[in-house]
Enzyme design. Structure first.
Site, mmCIF file in Angstrom:
data_model
loop_
_atom_site.group_PDB
_atom_site.id
_atom_site.type_symbol
_atom_site.label_atom_id
_atom_site.label_comp_id
_atom_site.label_asym_id
_atom_site.label_seq_id
_atom_site.Cartn_x
_atom_site.Cartn_y
_atom_site.Cartn_z
ATOM 1 C CG ASN A 1 -10.313 -0.274 10.233
ATOM 2 O OD1 ASN A 1 -9.333 -0.967 9.917
ATOM 3 N ND2 ASN A 1 -10.701 0.756 9.512
ATOM 4 C CG ASP B 1 -0.330 -0.398 2.511
ATOM 5 O OD1 ASP B 1 0.909 -0.274 2.643
ATOM 6 O OD2 ASP B 1 -1.055 -0.832 3.419
ATOM 7 C CG HIS C 1 -6.924 -1.540 7.607
ATOM 8 N ND1 HIS C 1 -7.044 -0.248 8.072
ATOM 9 C CD2 HIS C 1 -5.620 -1.855 7.767
ATOM 10 C CE1 HIS C 1 -5.866 0.170 8.483
ATOM 11 N NE2 HIS C 1 -4.985 -0.778 8.315
ATOM 12 C CD GLU D 1 -9.279 2.125 6.002
ATOM 13 O OE1 GLU D 1 -9.553 1.290 6.891
ATOM 14 O OE2 GLU D 1 -8.600 3.128 6.214
HETATM 15 C C1 GLP Z 1 -1.653 0.065 8.630
HETATM 16 C C2 GLP Z 1 -1.181 -0.448 7.263
HETATM 17 C C3 GLP Z 1 -1.179 -1.938 7.205
HETATM 18 C C4 GLP Z 1 -0.654 -2.467 8.507
HETATM 19 C C5 GLP Z 1 -1.699 -2.220 9.558
HETATM 20 C C6 GLP Z 1 -1.260 -2.569 10.971
HETATM 21 O O1 GLP Z 1 -2.636 1.046 8.506
HETATM 22 N N1 GLP Z 1 -1.906 0.063 6.139
HETATM 23 O O2 GLP Z 1 -0.424 -2.397 6.114
HETATM 24 O O3 GLP Z 1 -0.408 -3.852 8.393
HETATM 25 O O4 GLP Z 1 -2.195 -0.910 9.509
HETATM 26 O O5 GLP Z 1 -0.262 -1.702 11.413
HETATM 27 P P1 GLP Z 1 0.600 -1.948 12.708
HETATM 28 O O6 GLP Z 1 1.421 -3.173 12.429
HETATM 29 O O7 GLP Z 1 1.448 -0.724 12.867
HETATM 30 O O8 GLP Z 1 -0.340 -2.171 13.833
#
Ligand code: GLP
Length: 251
Positions: free
Chosen positions: A143, A72, A145, A150
């Site tokens: 949430n 992403d 995702h 989303e």
């Molecule tokens: C983010 C990213 C994801 C990531 C997720 C969890 O928003 N878009 O690719 O895996 O949320 O993030 P974290 O590992 O910092 O909790």
């Protein structure tokens, strides 16, 4: 594809998750040195990538033949995908945490563009030309995702530009100590769910409620990660994220 439930591997702590994830990734690379890996950024997989980098430096592992695929990227309306040299660029983060320390030479990224349809079509064509994703390494959004799929994101959703939710804007601002753009490009659920294998890494008590929904709630586009239960996914989660084992909300 054969429908199976997720394979849950509970680990004592975040370091245990990193070791187990690194073991699984390394084993896949040893089986197929030209593995195509979808690479999440976010905080959760950083310890895993650091452990892989340690193994590469020690000469225990060679990731030079791997193709690393971006998951992403933020999108600034009126401008386009953030350039890799923007300090908040997810491509930049992926380069610093995965591509460079692991000695990966082949990458597929969204690239600079101000045309979302064109950049997504080019990305999809490159993933297809690489033969699809062998292994998706994923984190869990607050949430539910995956990438920036989303809620709601149905299983057939493609690579696209998307408006970020309030929760994602808040959780992502923490990474950079500043606001992030209101939109993003994301690999679609269709690509994630067609990966030949997937690892979902989940650590920390702040993920407990959402992990409970992923594991025990209905499979629904409202919790995109719950859709991973229809494919062969391994969920590596620490005790803090799993809690005592009692369902969230019960004594
Ligand atoms: C983010 C990213 C994801 C990531 C997720 C969890 O928003 N878009 O690719 O895996 O949320 O993030 P974290 O590992 O910092 O909790």
């Amino acid at each position: 594809m054969v429908k199976t439930g997720p394979d849950l591997q509970p680990l004592p702590d975040a370091q245990g998750v990193a070791q187990a994830a690194a073991d699984r990734i390394a084993a896949r690379v040893q089986d197929n040195p030209e593995l195509t890996v979808l690479v999440a950024t976010g905080l959760t997989p950083m310890a895993t990538y650091a452990e892989l980098a340690r193994r590469v430096r020690a000469g225990e592992l060679d990731m030079g033949g791997v193709t690393a695929v971006q998951l992403d990227e933020y999108w600034q309306p009126g401008e386009g995908a953030l350039h890799g040299d923007d300090p908040r660029s997810l491509w930049g983060w992926m380069q610093r945490s995965f591509v460079e320390p692991l000695g990966v030479r082949r990458t597929i990224r969204f690239g600079d563009s101000s045309d979302p349809l064109e950049v997504c079509a080019r990305y999809d064509a490159a993933v297809q030309a690489a033969g699809g994703i062998d292994l998706a390494v994923l984190g869990l959004g607050p949430n539910g995702h995956l990438g920036f799929n989303e809620p709601p994101s149905p299983a057939h959703s493609g690579t696209r530009r998307i408006d970020l939710s309030t929760e994602s804007l808040a959780s992502n601002a923490v990474y950079w100590h500043q606001a992030v753009p209101p939109q993003a490009l994301t690999t679609g659920m269709a690509t994630i769910l067609s990966a030949r294998a997937a690892l979902l890494l989940v650590t920390g008590a702040h993920k407990r409620a959402v992990l409970d929904r992923v594991l025990n709630g209905p499979q629904t586009p409202e919790v995109p990660a719950s859709l991973l239960r229809t494919v062969g996914t391994v969920i590596l989660a620490d005790e803090a994220a799993l809690g005592s084992g009692a369902p969230v909300g019960e004594p």
